[in-house]
Every structure is written in structure tokens, then in C-alpha cells.
Write an enzyme that holds these catalytic residues in place. Sequence first.
Site, PDB file in Angstrom:
ATOM      1  N   SER A 103     -53.881 -64.827  15.278  1.00 54.66           N
ATOM      2  CA  SER A 103     -53.412 -64.748  13.886  1.00 54.66           C
ATOM      3  C   SER A 103     -52.641 -66.002  13.503  1.00 54.66           C
ATOM      4  O   SER A 103     -51.663 -66.371  14.169  1.00 54.66           O
ATOM      5  CB  SER A 103     -52.501 -63.537  13.720  1.00 54.66           C
ATOM      6  OG  SER A 103     -51.810 -63.621  12.488  1.00 54.66           O
ATOM      7  N   HIS A 138     -57.710 -65.172  12.713  1.00 54.49           N
ATOM      8  CA  HIS A 138     -57.311 -64.088  11.814  1.00 54.49           C
ATOM      9  C   HIS A 138     -56.354 -64.655  10.773  1.00 54.49           C
ATOM     10  O   HIS A 138     -55.310 -65.225  11.123  1.00 54.49           O
ATOM     11  CB  HIS A 138     -56.639 -62.977  12.627  1.00 54.49           C
ATOM     12  CG  HIS A 138     -56.393 -61.715  11.873  1.00 54.49           C
ATOM     13  ND1 HIS A 138     -57.382 -60.777  11.656  1.00 54.49           N
ATOM     14  CD2 HIS A 138     -55.261 -61.219  11.293  1.00 54.49           C
ATOM     15  CE1 HIS A 138     -56.866 -59.757  10.976  1.00 54.49           C
ATOM     16  NE2 HIS A 138     -55.588 -60.008  10.741  1.00 54.49           N
ATOM     17  N   ASP A 197     -54.050 -63.892   7.566  1.00 55.06           N
ATOM     18  CA  ASP A 197     -53.381 -62.817   6.820  1.00 55.06           C
ATOM     19  C   ASP A 197     -52.998 -63.293   5.424  1.00 55.06           C
ATOM     20  O   ASP A 197     -52.166 -64.189   5.282  1.00 55.06           O
ATOM     21  CB  ASP A 197     -52.115 -62.373   7.557  1.00 55.06           C
ATOM     22  CG  ASP A 197     -52.443 -61.600   8.811  1.00 55.06           C
ATOM     23  OD1 ASP A 197     -53.113 -60.562   8.704  1.00 55.06           O
ATOM     24  OD2 ASP A 197     -52.036 -62.027   9.916  1.00 55.06           O
ATOM     25  N   MET A 212     -51.149 -62.174   2.120  1.00 61.11           N
ATOM     26  CA  MET A 212     -50.216 -61.151   1.627  1.00 61.11           C
ATOM     27  C   MET A 212     -49.721 -61.545   0.242  1.00 61.11           C
ATOM     28  O   MET A 212     -49.468 -62.722  -0.019  1.00 61.11           O
ATOM     29  CB  MET A 212     -49.016 -61.034   2.570  1.00 61.11           C
ATOM     30  CG  MET A 212     -49.386 -60.804   4.021  1.00 61.11           C
ATOM     31  SD  MET A 212     -47.888 -60.548   4.999  1.00 61.11           S
ATOM     32  CE  MET A 212     -48.537 -60.744   6.659  1.00 61.11           C
ATOM     33  N   HIS A 215     -57.825 -61.127   6.484  1.00 59.71           N
ATOM     34  CA  HIS A 215     -57.253 -59.785   6.322  1.00 59.71           C
ATOM     35  C   HIS A 215     -56.406 -59.791   5.056  1.00 59.71           C
ATOM     36  O   HIS A 215     -55.368 -60.445   4.992  1.00 59.71           O
ATOM     37  CB  HIS A 215     -56.409 -59.468   7.572  1.00 59.71           C
ATOM     38  CG  HIS A 215     -55.679 -58.156   7.499  1.00 59.71           C
ATOM     39  ND1 HIS A 215     -54.657 -57.830   8.367  1.00 59.71           N
ATOM     40  CD2 HIS A 215     -55.820 -57.080   6.677  1.00 59.71           C
ATOM     41  CE1 HIS A 215     -54.196 -56.625   8.074  1.00 59.71           C
ATOM     42  NE2 HIS A 215     -54.882 -56.152   7.057  1.00 59.71           N
ATOM     43  N   MET A 271     -53.968 -58.212   2.715  1.00 60.60           N
ATOM     44  CA  MET A 271     -52.928 -57.198   2.506  1.00 60.60           C
ATOM     45  C   MET A 271     -52.443 -57.363   1.068  1.00 60.60           C
ATOM     46  O   MET A 271     -51.340 -57.840   0.812  1.00 60.60           O
ATOM     47  CB  MET A 271     -51.796 -57.396   3.498  1.00 60.60           C
ATOM     48  CG  MET A 271     -52.249 -57.249   4.928  1.00 60.60           C
ATOM     49  SD  MET A 271     -50.872 -57.436   6.070  1.00 60.60           S
ATOM     50  CE  MET A 271     -51.566 -58.623   7.188  1.00 60.60           C
ATOM     51  N   MET A 317     -54.283 -50.724  11.986  1.00 56.32           N
ATOM     52  CA  MET A 317     -53.015 -51.447  12.117  1.00 56.32           C
ATOM     53  C   MET A 317     -52.150 -50.767  13.171  1.00 56.32           C
ATOM     54  O   MET A 317     -51.908 -49.565  13.106  1.00 56.32           O
ATOM     55  CB  MET A 317     -52.277 -51.482  10.776  1.00 56.32           C
ATOM     56  CG  MET A 317     -52.944 -52.324   9.697  1.00 56.32           C
ATOM     57  SD  MET A 317     -53.068 -54.092  10.107  1.00 56.32           S
ATOM     58  CE  MET A 317     -51.324 -54.559  10.257  1.00 56.32           C
ATOM     59  N   ASP A 348     -54.443 -54.745  15.239  1.00 54.47           N
ATOM     60  CA  ASP A 348     -53.625 -55.863  14.791  1.00 54.47           C
ATOM     61  C   ASP A 348     -52.170 -55.429  14.769  1.00 54.47           C
ATOM     62  O   ASP A 348     -51.808 -54.502  14.055  1.00 54.47           O
ATOM     63  CB  ASP A 348     -54.075 -56.285  13.380  1.00 54.47           C
ATOM     64  CG  ASP A 348     -53.255 -57.422  12.792  1.00 54.47           C
ATOM     65  OD1 ASP A 348     -52.371 -57.958  13.480  1.00 54.47           O
ATOM     66  OD2 ASP A 348     -53.499 -57.769  11.626  1.00 54.47           O
TER      67      ASP A 348
END
Length: 224
Positions: A9, A32, A34, A36, A65, A67, A136, A174
Amino acid sequence: MSGIRINPSVLSADFVNMQADLDRIAAADFVHVDVMDNHFVPNLTFGPQMVQRIQETSPVPLDVHLMIDDPERWAPGYAELGAASVTFHLEASSEPVALARRLRAIGARAGVAVKPGTPAESLYDVLDEFDQILVMTVEPGFGGQSFMPETMPKLAALAAEARRHGSAVWLQVDGGISASTIAQAAEAGADTFVAGSAVFGADDPDLAIAALRAGAASAHAHAH
């Protein structure tokens, strides 16, 4: 069980020296990423421009990913940037199956993520609409949290359901994944593992990736 995938990540990477850190994880399967939005989760990372730069410089494909709220609006754009896989949250989506089909039509693998408190049963009948289900193993929003073993029964139930359906869906975990927790997740049925500090915090990320892979493989061998 298909192969084991280790996806470091970038939350744990050095944002100022991102390209150098990406070059250190060439042994990984995916990176990965993220995204957000400070709404769906109480943290803000980066958006399409940063993801595009990671896409342009990463030695391995991107596992994005999201979020974020309103993935119907934003997720297709990440697929269009060339991300190999785009995962959105079930809790944020109004039309998860339609969105997954749209992502696949663009050419990305379609993933759906569930928070620790979200039951998995809602996905049982639509497993094959997704290429990846992300369970998660921490509350989403911040890196460096401790692994939540209480999420393992949900993962095991999804794995059993996937086997029953003959589904090829990947099961990703994750949050808090390290050399000490990966076996537990692998035994419960995970085949795709997001690891942050366990990889980027290591002196030799390639060795760390190999050790995680070996730990998961050994757990799979025992479980089957």
C-alpha cells in the site's frame, strides 16, 4: 486456490520520493493505491492526478481502493486512467452491480470492499459480478492499524460461498497485514494481501514481499 498476490500500500510509501519507493516493490503483484475523500472516511489522500502519476511510474499494475462517497461518479475515471483493478465500497455505492459492470466494460477488474461491520451475505448472490472482494481487516481511513481477527469468520464465509459457486473471485484483505497476521488471513481464504508498513518499512522490500508470500503459501497448504 489461485496464486497468492502481495499488494503493498502506497499509504506507507514516501510521498515525496514516490518513484524511488515504487521501484523498491518491483517484486509485488500490484501496488495498492488508497484514495480517500475525507467524507466516506475521516482522512484525505489524493485524487486522479496523483494516481495517474503513480500509474505512469509504477513497475507493477495499480490496485486502486476508493474509500470515497459517490463511486458511481468517480470510479470509472480511475479505470480510464489505466488502473488494472478498481475497488469501491459497498457501503458507498447505490448500484454496485451496475458500477462493477461499467468498470469491467472499461477494461479494469472490478472490486467491492466491505468494512469490518458490514455483513458479507449481501454479496453472496452477486459474487461473479466482481473480480475481487476486499474484506477490510481494520476500519478504513488510516494506515498502521492493528489487524482485527474478528473479521476472519466473514472472510471464511465468503471463501466458502465462492467455492460453492465455483467463483474465481479474488478475496483480498487490507489492514494490519504482516508476517505475523498473514497466515491467519490466508487460512480463512484470502489470496490477495495488502501490506503497508510491513513492506515499505522493511530494509529490503523484496525480501519482505517474499516472506509474506511464503507465509501465505504455507498457510494455504495447511488449510487445503
